[in-house]
Design a protein around this motif. Structure first.
Motif, mmCIF file in Angstrom:
data_model
loop_
_atom_site.group_PDB
_atom_site.id
_atom_site.type_symbol
_atom_site.label_atom_id
_atom_site.label_comp_id
_atom_site.label_asym_id
_atom_site.label_seq_id
_atom_site.Cartn_x
_atom_site.Cartn_y
_atom_site.Cartn_z
ATOM 1 N N PHE A 15 -6.025 -1.168 3.691
ATOM 2 C CA PHE A 15 -6.044 -1.447 2.259
ATOM 3 C C PHE A 15 -4.716 -2.039 1.788
ATOM 4 N N SER A 16 -3.600 -1.583 2.355
ATOM 5 C CA SER A 16 -2.312 -2.154 1.943
ATOM 6 C C SER A 16 -2.191 -3.609 2.394
ATOM 7 N N LYS A 66 -4.470 -5.541 -0.087
ATOM 8 C CA LYS A 66 -3.882 -5.532 -1.421
ATOM 9 C C LYS A 66 -2.659 -6.446 -1.480
ATOM 10 N N GLY A 67 -1.917 -6.468 -0.432
ATOM 11 C CA GLY A 67 -0.656 -6.991 -0.432
ATOM 12 C C GLY A 67 -0.072 -8.228 -0.362
#
Length: 65
Positions: free
Chosen positions: A60-61, A64-65
């Motif tokens: 997820f990071s 998202k990132g």
């Protein structure tokens, strides 16, 4: 009501006369084995859960990132 009382009485009678119970020492030994296995298995599941949590958080990071 008498049918229920009769059923319970017969069930206890069968438990006393027809069931072969393990010796108390064997019951204690098997209980300890089950308890140890339960703790080990719980720790293994916790470890796998922690790994998956970190993997999913990492994915997820990245997204998202």
């Amino acid at each position: 009501m008498t049918k229920v009382v009769n059923y319970i009485s017969e069930a206890f009678g069968e438990l006393k006369s027809n069931v072969t119970w393990l010796p108390w020492a064997e019951v204690q030994r098997l209980t300890i084995i089950v308890a140890v296995f339960t703790i080990v298995f719980s720790l293994a599941i916790w470890g796998v859960d922690e790994v998956f949590t970190k993997v999913i958080s990492g994915i997820f990071s990245l997204i998202k990132g």
